[in-house]
Design a protein around this motif. Sequence first.
Motif, PDB file in Angstrom:
ATOM      1  N   ILE A 607       1.953  -4.725   3.216  1.00 39.66           N
ATOM      2  CA  ILE A 607       0.532  -4.547   2.655  1.00 39.66           C
ATOM      3  C   ILE A 607       0.689  -5.123   1.084  1.00 39.66           C
ATOM      4  N   LYS A 608      -0.184  -5.934   0.717  1.00 42.39           N
ATOM      5  CA  LYS A 608       0.016  -6.596  -0.546  1.00 42.39           C
ATOM      6  C   LYS A 608      -0.144  -5.699  -1.646  1.00 42.39           C
ATOM      7  N   ASP A 609      -1.210  -4.732  -1.754  1.00 41.38           N
ATOM      8  CA  ASP A 609      -1.555  -3.683  -2.725  1.00 41.38           C
ATOM      9  C   ASP A 609      -2.545  -2.635  -2.144  1.00 41.38           C
ATOM     10  N   LEU A 610      -2.002  -1.503  -2.165  1.00 40.56           N
ATOM     11  CA  LEU A 610      -2.396  -0.395  -1.529  1.00 40.56           C
ATOM     12  C   LEU A 610      -3.641   0.113  -2.273  1.00 40.56           C
ATOM     13  N   GLY A 611      -3.505  -0.411  -3.863  1.00 37.32           N
ATOM     14  CA  GLY A 611      -4.482   0.055  -4.807  1.00 37.32           C
ATOM     15  C   GLY A 611      -5.721  -0.739  -4.761  1.00 37.32           C
ATOM     16  N   ASP A 612      -5.688  -1.675  -3.920  1.00 41.40           N
ATOM     17  CA  ASP A 612      -7.172  -2.529  -3.642  1.00 41.40           C
ATOM     18  C   ASP A 612      -8.188  -1.795  -2.854  1.00 41.40           C
ATOM     19  N   LYS A 613      -8.961  -1.031  -3.374  1.00 38.47           N
ATOM     20  CA  LYS A 613      -9.894  -0.225  -2.684  1.00 38.47           C
ATOM     21  C   LYS A 613     -10.941  -0.997  -1.742  1.00 38.47           C
ATOM     22  N   ASP A 614     -11.417  -2.337  -1.959  1.00 40.16           N
ATOM     23  CA  ASP A 614     -12.068  -3.034  -1.293  1.00 40.16           C
ATOM     24  C   ASP A 614     -11.390  -3.496   0.040  1.00 40.16           C
ATOM     25  N   PHE A 615     -10.172  -3.800  -0.042  1.00 40.53           N
ATOM     26  CA  PHE A 615      -9.166  -4.154   1.104  1.00 40.53           C
ATOM     27  C   PHE A 615      -8.954  -2.960   2.005  1.00 40.53           C
ATOM     28  N   ILE A 616      -8.303  -1.751   1.559  1.00 41.22           N
ATOM     29  CA  ILE A 616      -7.814  -0.650   2.349  1.00 41.22           C
ATOM     30  C   ILE A 616      -9.281  -0.038   2.993  1.00 41.22           C
ATOM     31  N   SER A 617     -10.458  -0.113   2.374  1.00 37.75           N
ATOM     32  CA  SER A 617     -11.823   0.313   3.231  1.00 37.75           C
ATOM     33  C   SER A 617     -12.364  -0.671   4.139  1.00 37.75           C
ATOM     34  N   SER A 618     -11.777  -2.008   4.183  1.00 41.60           N
ATOM     35  CA  SER A 618     -12.237  -2.704   5.159  1.00 41.60           C
ATOM     36  C   SER A 618     -11.233  -3.301   6.330  1.00 41.60           C
ATOM     37  N   HIS A 619     -10.156  -2.626   6.197  1.00 44.22           N
ATOM     38  CA  HIS A 619      -8.913  -2.912   6.956  1.00 44.22           C
ATOM     39  C   HIS A 619      -8.488  -2.023   7.841  1.00 44.22           C
ATOM     40  N   TYR A 620      -8.035  -2.127   9.045  1.00 46.28           N
ATOM     41  CA  TYR A 620      -7.491  -1.155   9.987  1.00 46.28           C
ATOM     42  C   TYR A 620      -6.069  -1.223  10.294  1.00 46.28           C
ATOM     43  N   ILE A 621      -5.591  -0.215  10.653  1.00 50.49           N
ATOM     44  CA  ILE A 621      -4.317  -0.287  11.393  1.00 50.49           C
ATOM     45  C   ILE A 621      -4.502   0.164  12.944  1.00 50.49           C
ATOM     46  N   VAL A 622      -4.034  -0.894  13.883  1.00 49.39           N
ATOM     47  CA  VAL A 622      -4.281  -0.662  15.279  1.00 49.39           C
ATOM     48  C   VAL A 622      -2.615  -0.181  15.725  1.00 49.39           C
ATOM     49  N   LEU A 623      -2.657   0.740  16.416  1.00 50.20           N
ATOM     50  CA  LEU A 623      -1.247   1.320  17.144  1.00 50.20           C
ATOM     51  C   LEU A 623      -1.438   1.199  18.622  1.00 50.20           C
ATOM     52  N   ALA A 660       2.353  -1.590  15.630  1.00 50.89           N
ATOM     53  CA  ALA A 660       1.443  -1.351  14.652  1.00 50.89           C
ATOM     54  C   ALA A 660       0.855  -2.536  14.166  1.00 50.89           C
ATOM     55  N   LYS A 661      -0.543  -2.899  14.101  1.00 51.63           N
ATOM     56  CA  LYS A 661      -0.886  -4.206  13.432  1.00 51.63           C
ATOM     57  C   LYS A 661      -2.016  -3.846  12.517  1.00 51.63           C
ATOM     58  N   LEU A 662      -2.092  -4.905  11.455  1.00 52.12           N
ATOM     59  CA  LEU A 662      -3.254  -4.803  10.422  1.00 52.12           C
ATOM     60  C   LEU A 662      -4.233  -5.727  11.026  1.00 52.12           C
ATOM     61  N   THR A 663      -5.656  -5.093  11.049  1.00 49.91           N
ATOM     62  CA  THR A 663      -6.698  -5.938  11.580  1.00 49.91           C
ATOM     63  C   THR A 663      -7.818  -5.756  10.426  1.00 49.91           C
ATOM     64  N   ASN A 664      -8.874  -6.632  10.600  1.00 45.85           N
ATOM     65  CA  ASN A 664      -9.950  -6.602   9.710  1.00 45.85           C
ATOM     66  C   ASN A 664     -11.146  -6.091  10.431  1.00 45.85           C
ATOM     67  N   GLY A 665     -11.095  -5.492  11.666  1.00 46.19           N
ATOM     68  CA  GLY A 665     -12.009  -4.853  12.387  1.00 46.19           C
ATOM     69  C   GLY A 665     -12.865  -5.991  13.491  1.00 46.19           C
ATOM     70  N   ASN A 666     -12.543  -7.139  13.279  1.00 45.98           N
ATOM     71  CA  ASN A 666     -13.174  -8.209  13.916  1.00 45.98           C
ATOM     72  C   ASN A 666     -12.355  -9.035  14.882  1.00 45.98           C
ATOM     73  N   SER A 667     -11.334  -8.473  15.412  1.00 44.53           N
ATOM     74  CA  SER A 667     -10.150  -9.131  16.072  1.00 44.53           C
ATOM     75  C   SER A 667     -10.204  -9.057  17.572  1.00 44.53           C
ATOM     76  N   GLU A 668      -9.487  -9.527  18.356  1.00 43.74           N
ATOM     77  CA  GLU A 668      -9.336  -9.506  19.682  1.00 43.74           C
ATOM     78  C   GLU A 668      -7.975  -9.108  19.773  1.00 43.74           C
ATOM     79  N   ILE A 669      -7.769  -7.994  20.716  1.00 44.19           N
ATOM     80  CA  ILE A 669      -6.329  -7.359  20.975  1.00 44.19           C
ATOM     81  C   ILE A 669      -5.761  -7.681  22.201  1.00 44.19           C
TER      82      ILE A 669
END
Length: 862
Positions: A607-623, A660-669
């Motif tokens: 993760i580049k920056d955990l303090g970026d509010k916009d980024f962390i509220s629009s991305h997901y962790i898929v396990l 575990a993968k980082l996604t933007n909510g609009n991916s194909e798994i």
Amino acid sequence: MSENTENQQDGKIIQINIEEQMKTAYIDYSMSVIVGRALPDVRDGLKPVHRRVLFGMNELGNNSNKPYKKSARIVGEVMGKFHPHGDSSIYDTIVRMAQPWSLRYMLVDGQGNFGSVDGDMPAAMRYTEIRLQRMAEAMLEDIDKETVDFSLNFDDTLEEPTVLPTRIPNLLINGASGIAVGMATNIMPHNLTEVVDGLIAYIDNRDITIEELVKHVKAPDFPTGGIIYGYEGVKQGFETGRGRVVVRGKINVETSKAGRERLVIYELPYQINKAALHQKIAQLADDKIIEGISEARDESDRDGMRLVIDLKREAIANVVINQLYKYSELQTSYGINNVALVKGRPRVLNLKEMLAEFVDFRHEVVVRRTRFELRKAEEKAHILQGYLIALDHLDEVIALIRASRTPDEAKDGLMSRFELSEIQSKAILELRLQRLTGMERDKIKEEYDEVMKLIAYLKDVLSDEGLRFKIIKDELEDVRKRFGDERKTEIQYLASEMRMEDIIAEEDVVITISHLGYIKRTSAYDYRQQKRGGRGALGGKTREEDYIEHLFVASTHHTMLFFTEKGRCYWLKVYEIPEGEKSGKGRAIQNLINLPTDDKIRAIIDIKDLGDKDFISSHYIVLCTSNGIIKKTLLEEFSRPRQNGVNAITVNEGDQLLEAKLTNGNSEIMMAIKSGRAIRFPENTVRDTGRGAIGVRGIEVDNDKDEVVGMICVNKEDATRTVLVVSEKGFGKRTDIEEYRITNRGGKGVKTINITEKTGSLIAILDVTEKDDLMITCKSGITIRMAVADIREAGRATQGVRLIRLDDTDEIAAVARLDEQEEEKLDNEGMEGEGSEQLRDDSSEDPGTATAEASEDETPAE
């Protein structure tokens, strides 16, 4: 209150106020202690007893290039001539100046038993021998050139220096401590190289701020090393002269052959007794204050300190280390109190004031030395001038001398006849006959010319302040060259004090984690690109039962999220991962995060920056888990790091977290299983849940024979990505993602690679582009890097091509993707191993294989 006192001389009784008398007497006593015993002089950093010892040794000729002398002889010399106190106080001073764990830069070179860091007493002075260190000689340099004032000793029979004309900034580099009356001093030792850099920076800019000076003089530097824990107190000490520095000992974590962990303390905080610390640790273990210790023993020898603490099998190394810091003297704080004598008066000094006082003193020494040398040069020139006059009138001089009845008559005759001074006349009369030859006259003329040049230069020095400060800088640089060294004490900043990203260069590094949990980071440029099918280069030396399991690239400023097979999540900054050689083993990950011994890292997200509010509220962790369970959680749930980690997914018995993968909510798994099947479904079919949830089924798995080997998340808008699959025997291929039809979550999926005995089971699935590089690591430790573009595309039902040539007993352990190829490809000369030539596709070796494989029907999805 008053008291009658009878004057013995005239019989009168004088009324004296006893309160005033006691005040006066006590002030006299306290000033005597302050000036004459307890506080160092700001100029040479020495108390009177230290100064007298060094001066006495110098007077005896006890120099570094001469044989050692008995300590008792030096003690007697100093006590009899300069220091009228007990011999023990003088010998204790000598001993401390010869102990490498007491002084950052020793001033006395000792031979014999001078005690130990365990608190052992030194041998008696009749058994030990000493001489000056070269650094002490630099402190005494030019003392015979009237550079400092001398005062009478205790019985007015000899003179001793009031200060040494030191070139060494001793007050800062060796520090000082002392308790006077009503005040005390505690000045920390510092690194000579840093202090000299600070002095030169001050000379270049007198208006320099303390904040700018701290870039040169970074922090105290203790002779015993250790770690300065937190910088705020150090900074306060530099700015005000008063502060607090916390120092920790250094600890390594080792693993025994039996697999048990042990802590090795190899550096202690300053002035800590090792034997007492050992006893304290043993007591803490016996009293159950620290639970995880089974045994503590001292294995120190002449090669270095080694205090070993064996841990119990269930103990977590990081927890025990923190408890040791909390309950023992392995973490100690020191009060900074920079009190020194300035012009005979005690003052609290900040960093800039201490540097300024030393520079002013050096300036005074250079001026006084130059005046002395100028006077001596002028006296020499005066005599040489007389010689030249006499040699120009040699016959007359000889005749005059022969005609004189007495030396005084000859002297007066020379003075009146040739207008010479008395000094010149005496020198001529004492001239040896051999100097009357023509060759000697030329030498005298040359010597005279040289002396006149020296006089002109010395006058320039006295008239030009800039030239004087250049001399001071040159002498300081010479000191740095002769005596400078590297820092011994590390500085560890607290997270609340500053952003480490500001002082750490941002660069891409390769991070590797072995099967047994050893982690390290290495520069990405250490791995050079090779051709497909090569033997590869050694990527990490491991134990026989160990191999590199995770290998990926990240920036030093990023944060790594570590997910374990039991479903926990831990955080670590990339720059906190220890740097190691490419062939090195690395460091046990339990040293860096509080990971239980029965858990292990399974997936890592950068993760580049955990303090970026916009980024962390629009991305997901898929396990996903080995049994085919999949779960999605908002990244914001993992944005608040905790030392002991958090629960990321609840894992059922018999299952374990796999990926575990980082996604933007609009991916194909896509998920792939060991037997060679894969499934593709939209991410939005998996609803996001909290960290404690179990998740839902992603792919159907036969738990007895099969398991999930990997998962990828591909953005639907990215048409450049292809699916790469790799088998454990080194075969692989790329396939267009559209060859995998979208199905419902939870089905069986379709064939992704044809599994045969030759290929081995499916080991990895990745999404790649032709711009990416691939890094493959084997269980033997071999690593190979290749361009994805070199791997041809093939149908999903083929077995692919050989990516790496493996020995019969070897298998692939990990496959990682480098996000982009390096802009400048490194020359692969010398890095290609045996068999690095291009190999033909295996499908072309057997013409029927590809056709037969491609004709197989897809396994229907359910």
